[in-house]
Write a protein that holds these residues in place. Structure first.
Motif, PDB file in Angstrom:
ATOM      1  N   ARG A 175      21.176  33.366 -37.103  1.00  0.00           N
ATOM      2  CA  ARG A 175      22.533  33.474 -37.605  1.00  0.00           C
ATOM      3  C   ARG A 175      23.530  33.112 -36.513  1.00  0.00           C
ATOM      4  N   GLY A 176      23.202  33.461 -35.277  1.00  0.00           N
ATOM      5  CA  GLY A 176      24.061  33.101 -34.159  1.00  0.00           C
ATOM      6  C   GLY A 176      24.189  31.599 -34.015  1.00  0.00           C
ATOM      7  N   GLN A 177      23.106  30.875 -34.229  1.00  0.00           N
ATOM      8  CA  GLN A 177      23.155  29.422 -34.140  1.00  0.00           C
ATOM      9  C   GLN A 177      24.056  28.836 -35.217  1.00  0.00           C
ATOM     10  N   VAL A 178      23.956  29.358 -36.425  1.00  0.00           N
ATOM     11  CA  VAL A 178      24.799  28.877 -37.515  1.00  0.00           C
ATOM     12  C   VAL A 178      26.270  29.129 -37.200  1.00  0.00           C
ATOM     13  N   HIS A 179      26.579  30.308 -36.684  1.00  0.00           N
ATOM     14  CA  HIS A 179      27.960  30.613 -36.322  1.00  0.00           C
ATOM     15  C   HIS A 179      28.426  29.716 -35.177  1.00  0.00           C
ATOM     16  N   PHE A 180      27.585  29.513 -34.189  1.00  0.00           N
ATOM     17  CA  PHE A 180      27.948  28.696 -33.026  1.00  0.00           C
ATOM     18  C   PHE A 180      28.225  27.250 -33.437  1.00  0.00           C
ATOM     19  N   GLU A 181      27.393  26.718 -34.302  1.00  0.00           N
ATOM     20  CA  GLU A 181      27.488  25.296 -34.627  1.00  0.00           C
ATOM     21  C   GLU A 181      28.391  24.999 -35.818  1.00  0.00           C
ATOM     22  N   LYS A 182      28.426  25.891 -36.826  1.00  0.00           N
ATOM     23  CA  LYS A 182      29.091  25.553 -38.073  1.00  0.00           C
ATOM     24  C   LYS A 182      30.294  26.441 -38.399  1.00  0.00           C
ATOM     25  N   ILE A 183      30.068  27.755 -38.399  1.00  0.00           N
ATOM     26  CA  ILE A 183      31.090  28.658 -38.926  1.00  0.00           C
ATOM     27  C   ILE A 183      32.265  28.827 -37.965  1.00  0.00           C
ATOM     28  N   LEU A 184      31.958  29.121 -36.712  1.00  0.00           N
ATOM     29  CA  LEU A 184      33.019  29.304 -35.716  1.00  0.00           C
ATOM     30  C   LEU A 184      33.332  28.016 -34.965  1.00  0.00           C
ATOM     31  N   GLY A 185      32.425  27.061 -35.011  1.00  0.00           N
ATOM     32  CA  GLY A 185      32.694  25.753 -34.424  1.00  0.00           C
ATOM     33  C   GLY A 185      32.677  25.707 -32.911  1.00  0.00           C
ATOM     34  N   CYS A 186      31.947  26.618 -32.260  1.00  0.00           N
ATOM     35  CA  CYS A 186      31.886  26.616 -30.789  1.00  0.00           C
ATOM     36  C   CYS A 186      31.313  25.305 -30.261  1.00  0.00           C
ATOM     37  N   ALA A 187      30.344  24.735 -31.008  1.00  0.00           N
ATOM     38  CA  ALA A 187      29.689  23.505 -30.576  1.00  0.00           C
ATOM     39  C   ALA A 187      30.625  22.306 -30.633  1.00  0.00           C
ATOM     40  N   SER A 188      31.802  22.456 -31.235  1.00  0.00           N
ATOM     41  CA  SER A 188      32.765  21.362 -31.239  1.00  0.00           C
ATOM     42  C   SER A 188      33.205  21.014 -29.830  1.00  0.00           C
ATOM     43  N   CYS A 189      33.254  22.003 -28.949  1.00  0.00           N
ATOM     44  CA  CYS A 189      33.724  21.795 -27.571  1.00  0.00           C
ATOM     45  C   CYS A 189      32.646  22.055 -26.528  1.00  0.00           C
ATOM     46  N   HIS A 190      31.688  22.953 -26.841  1.00  0.00           N
ATOM     47  CA  HIS A 190      30.683  23.373 -25.868  1.00  0.00           C
ATOM     48  C   HIS A 190      29.314  22.771 -26.178  1.00  0.00           C
ATOM     49  N   SER A 191      28.582  22.429 -25.129  1.00  0.00           N
ATOM     50  CA  SER A 191      27.214  21.959 -25.271  1.00  0.00           C
ATOM     51  C   SER A 191      26.249  23.009 -24.742  1.00  0.00           C
ATOM     52  N   LEU A 192      25.095  23.076 -25.382  1.00  0.00           N
ATOM     53  CA  LEU A 192      24.014  23.942 -24.896  1.00  0.00           C
ATOM     54  C   LEU A 192      22.906  23.117 -24.256  1.00  0.00           C
TER      55      LEU A 192
ATOM     56  N   LEU B 211      31.318  16.217 -34.093  1.00  0.00           N
ATOM     57  CA  LEU B 211      31.828  16.954 -35.241  1.00  0.00           C
ATOM     58  C   LEU B 211      31.256  16.387 -36.544  1.00  0.00           C
ATOM     59  N   PHE B 212      30.869  17.274 -37.457  1.00  0.00           N
ATOM     60  CA  PHE B 212      30.344  16.803 -38.729  1.00  0.00           C
ATOM     61  C   PHE B 212      31.447  16.530 -39.743  1.00  0.00           C
ATOM     62  N   VAL B 213      32.697  16.837 -39.388  1.00  0.00           N
ATOM     63  CA  VAL B 213      33.863  16.459 -40.185  1.00  0.00           C
ATOM     64  C   VAL B 213      34.814  15.712 -39.254  1.00  0.00           C
ATOM     65  N   ALA B 214      35.210  14.508 -39.636  1.00  0.00           N
ATOM     66  CA  ALA B 214      36.072  13.699 -38.775  1.00  0.00           C
ATOM     67  C   ALA B 214      37.448  14.327 -38.630  1.00  0.00           C
ATOM     68  N   PRO B 215      37.983  14.394 -37.410  1.00  0.00           N
ATOM     69  CA  PRO B 215      39.336  14.933 -37.223  1.00  0.00           C
ATOM     70  C   PRO B 215      40.377  14.049 -37.923  1.00  0.00           C
ATOM     71  N   ARG B 216      41.483  14.647 -38.310  1.00  0.00           N
ATOM     72  CA  ARG B 216      42.544  13.899 -38.989  1.00  0.00           C
ATOM     73  C   ARG B 216      43.188  12.905 -38.025  1.00  0.00           C
ATOM     74  N   ASP B 217      43.549  11.747 -38.569  1.00  0.00           N
ATOM     75  CA  ASP B 217      44.258  10.722 -37.816  1.00  0.00           C
ATOM     76  C   ASP B 217      45.755  11.015 -37.892  1.00  0.00           C
ATOM     77  N   HIS B 218      46.317  11.500 -36.811  1.00  0.00           N
ATOM     78  CA  HIS B 218      47.730  11.872 -36.805  1.00  0.00           C
ATOM     79  C   HIS B 218      48.654  10.665 -36.693  1.00  0.00           C
ATOM     80  N   THR B 219      48.091   9.480 -36.480  1.00  0.00           N
ATOM     81  CA  THR B 219      48.931   8.281 -36.423  1.00  0.00           C
ATOM     82  C   THR B 219      49.055   7.610 -37.789  1.00  0.00           C
ATOM     83  N   SER B 220      48.346   8.117 -38.779  1.00  0.00           N
ATOM     84  CA  SER B 220      48.370   7.514 -40.112  1.00  0.00           C
ATOM     85  C   SER B 220      49.590   7.999 -40.885  1.00  0.00           C
ATOM     86  N   SER B 221      50.509   7.089 -41.146  1.00  0.00           N
ATOM     87  CA  SER B 221      51.701   7.473 -41.913  1.00  0.00           C
ATOM     88  C   SER B 221      51.329   7.843 -43.340  1.00  0.00           C
ATOM     89  N   GLU B 222      50.270   7.218 -43.867  1.00  0.00           N
ATOM     90  CA  GLU B 222      49.843   7.531 -45.232  1.00  0.00           C
ATOM     91  C   GLU B 222      49.321   8.961 -45.325  1.00  0.00           C
TER      92      GLU B 222
END
Length: 334
Positions: A137-154, A269-280
């Motif tokens: 469960r800790g792995q799921v939280h680290f990688e998916k739910i809390l997103g720690c793996a977005s910035c940290h590597s193991l 990241l398994f979801v692409a970050p938003r493009d803040h330069t896109s006027s659309e």
């Protein structure tokens, strides 16, 4: 016999005191040029070339610190405050490896004395909540739910590169400090880590997962960092305006130094970050929605949990500055 023991104890105490004095002198002469050793505001932290050493006694394991100071190895794959060393490219941001600084090595005696001084720098903090939780469960939280793996590597090529690697955390960091810092990073220093609303079982699950993963790691990790050419020498690493400074600090690792959604963490990241330069894209969002996404996280606006809540870390006035800045990037009114 008692007199001999007493004299020996006095001699040892005197030697320890001398070591502390030497350690403090070394820190004040060599370390403070890059590291803050006293509490300061966010802007003062940004101007430093290295992470703060405030409360080092809570944070580091003394035996690790003595060894590391003699043979430093990179802990932050993309450097401290990665935007300083990040350059944009057509297929995503890259780290200018040539710009990453190296930490000087100290002699054995200097390392011991510096460690003796730094480990006395402590902060009284409330204990973090504890609860038992299974490792998976800790792995799921680290990688998916809390997103720690977005910035940290193991270790290996998995995980983000903008934050310190955690494969060596078991050897490097005090476990109770890990819990307290993860629970509320704002209590320790001006933080670039979000304060997540974690339940006790979530916190324990994540920390236990990191501890178990670190115990299995046989060597320091080598996260994948795409190398890029250094920026022109005339460019400034620190934005002078507060809004772009905040954006580079808190947003650029995922959304990119130019805001195009191609930050150095984006490949992990398994979801692409938003493009803040896109006027659309940005034209479809109201200011209130952008504000809510920053303050309360992606789930508050029906988006990914990988967009963390910055509530408690970034003040509301600064969030409003960020809202205005992403409007500048896209050139789109709501």
């Amino acid at each position: 016999m008692k007199r001999v023991i007493l004299l020996l104890l006095i001699a040892l105490a005197s030697r320890a005191e001398d070591g502390m004095t030497r350690g403090r002198a070394i820190v004040e002469q060599q370390c403070v040029t890059c590291h803050a050793v006293a509490a300061g505001d966010l802007h003062a932290t940004v101007l430093r070339d290295g992470p703060p050493l405030v409360h080092a006694g809570n944070k580091f394991r003394a035996e690790w610190l003595v060894t590391w100071l003699q043979a430093p190895e990179r802990i932050r794959p993309a450097g401290y405050l990665p935007f300083r060393y990040t350059v944009p490219s057509s297929d995503g941001d890259r780290v200018a490896m040539q710009l990453l600084p190296t930490h000087p090595a100290l002699s054995k005696r200097d390392s011991e004395d510096v460690t003796a001084y730094l480990t006395k720098q402590r902060h009284d903090a409330e204990p973090a909540p504890h609860a038992s939780a299974p490792e998976m469960r800790g792995q799921v939280h680290f990688e998916k739910i809390l997103g720690c793996a977005s910035c940290h590597s193991l270790g290996g090529e998995n995980g983000g590169v903008s934050a310190p690697e955690l494969a060596t955390a078991t050897r490097r960091l005090d476990e109770e400090w890990m819990r307290q810092f993860a629970f509320d990073p704002t209590r320790w220093s001006p933080a670039t880590m979000p304060k997540l609303a974690m339940r006790a079982e979530q916190l324990s699950a994540v920390v236990d997962f990191i501890q178990h993963s670190g115990a299995r790691a046989s060597s320091p990790p080598t996260p994948s960092v795409r190398a890029g050419s250094p920026p022109p020498k005339t460019s400034s690493a620190i934005p002078t305006r507060r809004a772009p400074m905040l954006y580079q600090l808190y947003c650029s690792q995922c959304h990119g130094v130019r805001g195009n959604g191609k930050g150095i963490n984006a490949p992990s990241l398994f979801v692409a970050p938003r493009d803040h330069t896109s006027s659309e894209e940005m034209g479809m969002l109201t200011d209130d929605r952008i504000f809510a996404a920053v303050k309360y996280g992606g789930t508050a606006v029906g988006k990914s949990a990988l967009m963390p809540s910055w509530n408690g870390t970034i003040a509301d006035d600064d969030i409003r500055l960020l809202v205005g800045y992403v409007r500048e990037l896209s050139g789109a009114a709501p």
